[in-house]
Design an enzyme around this catalytic site. Structure first.
Site, short mmCIF file in Angstrom:
data_model
loop_
_atom_site.label_atom_id
_atom_site.label_comp_id
_atom_site.label_asym_id
_atom_site.label_seq_id
_atom_site.Cartn_x
_atom_site.Cartn_y
_atom_site.Cartn_z
N HIS A 102 -0.84 -0.16 -9.73
CA HIS A 102 -1.61 -1.10 -8.89
C HIS A 102 -2.12 -2.29 -9.73
O HIS A 102 -3.32 -2.56 -9.76
CB HIS A 102 -2.78 -0.39 -8.19
CG HIS A 102 -3.12 -1.03 -6.88
ND1 HIS A 102 -3.38 -0.32 -5.72
CD2 HIS A 102 -3.24 -2.34 -6.52
CE1 HIS A 102 -3.65 -1.16 -4.73
NE2 HIS A 102 -3.57 -2.39 -5.20
N GLU A 104 -2.53 7.56 -4.93
CA GLU A 104 -2.89 6.90 -6.18
C GLU A 104 -4.37 7.04 -6.55
O GLU A 104 -4.74 6.90 -7.71
CB GLU A 104 -2.51 5.42 -6.15
CG GLU A 104 -3.37 4.58 -5.19
CD GLU A 104 -3.01 3.10 -5.23
OE1 GLU A 104 -1.83 2.75 -5.14
OE2 GLU A 104 -3.95 2.28 -5.34
N ARG A 116 0.86 -1.18 0.00
CA ARG A 116 0.00 0.00 0.00
C ARG A 116 0.90 1.24 0.00
O ARG A 116 1.92 1.27 0.69
CB ARG A 116 -0.92 0.05 1.24
CG ARG A 116 -2.13 -0.88 1.17
CD ARG A 116 -3.15 -0.46 0.12
NE ARG A 116 -4.30 -1.35 0.06
CZ ARG A 116 -4.41 -2.42 -0.73
NH1 ARG A 116 -3.43 -2.75 -1.54
NH2 ARG A 116 -5.51 -3.16 -0.73
P1 NAD Z 1 -1.46 -11.33 5.09
O1 NAD Z 1 -2.47 -10.89 6.11
O2 NAD Z 1 -1.38 -12.77 4.73
O3 NAD Z 1 0.00 -10.85 5.54
C1 NAD Z 1 0.27 -9.61 6.11
C2 NAD Z 1 1.38 -9.80 7.12
O4 NAD Z 1 1.70 -8.50 7.64
C3 NAD Z 1 0.98 -10.69 8.32
O5 NAD Z 1 1.95 -11.69 8.51
C4 NAD Z 1 0.93 -9.71 9.47
O6 NAD Z 1 1.29 -10.31 10.72
C5 NAD Z 1 1.95 -8.67 9.04
N1 NAD Z 1 1.81 -7.41 9.78
C6 NAD Z 1 0.68 -6.86 10.31
N2 NAD Z 1 1.00 -5.72 10.98
C7 NAD Z 1 2.35 -5.58 10.86
C8 NAD Z 1 3.27 -4.61 11.34
N3 NAD Z 1 2.86 -3.58 12.11
N4 NAD Z 1 4.58 -4.77 11.04
C9 NAD Z 1 5.01 -5.82 10.29
N5 NAD Z 1 4.17 -6.77 9.82
C10 NAD Z 1 2.87 -6.65 10.09
O7 NAD Z 1 -1.76 -10.43 3.81
P2 NAD Z 1 -1.29 -10.71 2.31
O8 NAD Z 1 -2.36 -11.41 1.58
O9 NAD Z 1 0.09 -11.26 2.34
O10 NAD Z 1 -1.29 -9.20 1.75
C11 NAD Z 1 -0.36 -8.25 2.22
C12 NAD Z 1 -0.72 -6.88 1.70
O11 NAD Z 1 -0.54 -6.85 0.28
C13 NAD Z 1 -2.20 -6.49 1.87
O12 NAD Z 1 -2.44 -5.93 3.14
C14 NAD Z 1 -2.40 -5.46 0.78
O13 NAD Z 1 -2.15 -4.19 1.31
C15 NAD Z 1 -1.33 -5.80 -0.26
N6 NAD Z 1 -1.89 -6.25 -1.54
C16 NAD Z 1 -1.55 -5.56 -2.66
C17 NAD Z 1 -2.06 -5.96 -3.90
C18 NAD Z 1 -1.68 -5.25 -5.18
O14 NAD Z 1 -2.32 -5.49 -6.23
N7 NAD Z 1 -0.69 -4.39 -5.20
C19 NAD Z 1 -2.91 -7.05 -3.97
C20 NAD Z 1 -3.20 -7.75 -2.79
C21 NAD Z 1 -2.69 -7.34 -1.58
#
Ligand code: NAD
Length: 331
Positions: A295, A263, A234
């Site tokens: 994105h 964005e 993000r």
């Molecule tokens: P997920 O929930 O499986 O993993 C997120 C991880 O971040 C978890 O392990 C969690 O413990 C950790 N986390 C939470 N708070 C934290 C902190 N303060 N410091 C460090 N780590 C922390 O989620 P995911 O499916 O792996 O997705 C991750 C992120 O990817 C989503 O939140 C989203 O913002 C982003 N995303 C982007 C796109 C894109 O098209 N660019 C698409 C999907 C997801």
């Protein structure tokens, strides 16, 4: 069930319509994003289906509830754009797509890393102009380098596994460390160690008040000089002004982003004939060692299919009074 789909692009219409073939919900597609101006059109719809840059703050949610909407269905994983507390107070249920191809995003992060390191964006332009000179295109071997993964969840783990395959040393930082990550032959480190050791940092944690501008002037100053930063998570994770200063001084060796804090005013539309008013964004684009994609990390056929099928399944669960498998609740 009547569902108003906001920020609907051609592919949303196509894949949601296909996913809805059996369920038979009444889908109405709106090009406009959900915001204070457009919320009125949702009156009378049981559900709204929204995406990453739609606005679902307390005012918009209040207007939705007043119009009879009872379900907010996010067709994405992140939910930082929804005021969950306000939704709960208004009796609105919120669902998202908890899991869809983590490979889509992780593989895009790898593509960005490869491109920024080996200067593929510059080589592409040069060779189309019959310029086959190599000056300025030198990269480094990924093999043997240290890669930091911030957020070792579903996407972070897939990314880590690929990097292990490249022969990198992979270190992670997560608020909630996981055995799945450690099982890849990786280890966890504190931010200080990550800064000192990492040649590459890739962000995969959600945007929360705690992670807002997790990459800032201070963390960039602590980083290894010349490190590459990849952000497919993000935009708000990175203080863009601080990143620009670090790029100018050479402290940051390259930046590849699929997400950008502002964005919402730019992405998912063709602005090629307009003047971009965002000077910060324009400054970013002026660097040879910055790559921006709009994105698109999630944008694979497999991911979109799952996103749309899950969204329709959530609507059916809601309509038929079943437990919501993908509900998000205010913590
Ligand atoms: P997920 O929930 O499986 O993993 C997120 C991880 O971040 C978890 O392990 C969690 O413990 C950790 N986390 C939470 N708070 C934290 C902190 N303060 N410091 C460090 N780590 C922390 O989620 P995911 O499916 O792996 O997705 C991750 C992120 O990817 C989503 O939140 C989203 O913002 C982003 N995303 C982007 C796109 C894109 O098209 N660019 C698409 C999907 C997801």
């Amino acid at each position: 069930m009547k569902i108003a789909v906001f920020s609907a692009k051609r592919y949303d219409r196509e894949f949601l319509t296909a996913a809805n073939a059996q369920a038979g919900h009444h889908l109405r597609f709106f090009d406009a994003p959900l915001d204070d101006d457009s919320v009125g059109v949702a009156a009378g719809y049981d559900a709204v289906c929204i995406f990453v840059n739609d606005k679902a703050d307390a005012d918009v949610l209040k207007a939705l509830a007043a119009g009879g909407t009872r379900l907010i269905a996010l067709r994405c994983t992140g939910f930082n754009n929804v005021d969950l507390k306000a939704a709960a107070e208004l009796g609105l249920k919120v669902v998202r797509v908890v899991t869809y191809s983590p490979y889509s995003v992780a593989e895009h992060a790898v593509a960005l890393l490869q491109a920024i390191n080996r200067k593929i964006h510059r080589a592409y332009n040069r060779t189309r102009d019959s310029n086959f000179a190599l000056d300025g295109l030198m990269g480094f071997d990924l093999h043997g380098k240290t890669v930091a993964v911030v957020g070792t969840g579903k996407i972070g783990c897939v990314f880590a596994k690929i990097m292990v395959g490249f022969g990198c040393e992979v270190i992670g930082y997560d608020k909630y460390p996981s055995d799945n990550f450690l099982a890849l032959g990786t280890h966890y480190a504190e931010p200080g160690e990550i800064g000192a050791k990492a040649d590459i940092v890739s962000l995969h944690c959600p945007l929360t008040p705690e992670t807002y501008h997790i990459i800032n002037a201070e963390s960039l100053a602590r980083a290894k000089r010349g490190a590459l930063l990849i952000n497919t998570s993000r935009g708000g994770l990175v203080d863009t002004e601080a990143a620009i200063e670090a790029l100018k001084s050479g402290q940051l060796g390259g930046l590849a982003i699929d997400v950008y804090e502002q964005e919402a005013d730019l992405f998912f539309r063709d602005l090629s004939s307009t003047i971009i008013a965002d000077d910060t964004f324009q400054r970013l684009l002026s660097f040879p060692n910055v790559i921006v994609t709009g994105h698109q990390a999630f944008f694979t056929e497999e991911a979109i299919t799952t996103i749309c099928e899950t969204t329709i399944a959530s609507a059916t669960e809601f309509e038929t009074g079943q437990a919501l498998s993908n509900e998000i609740k205010a913590s």
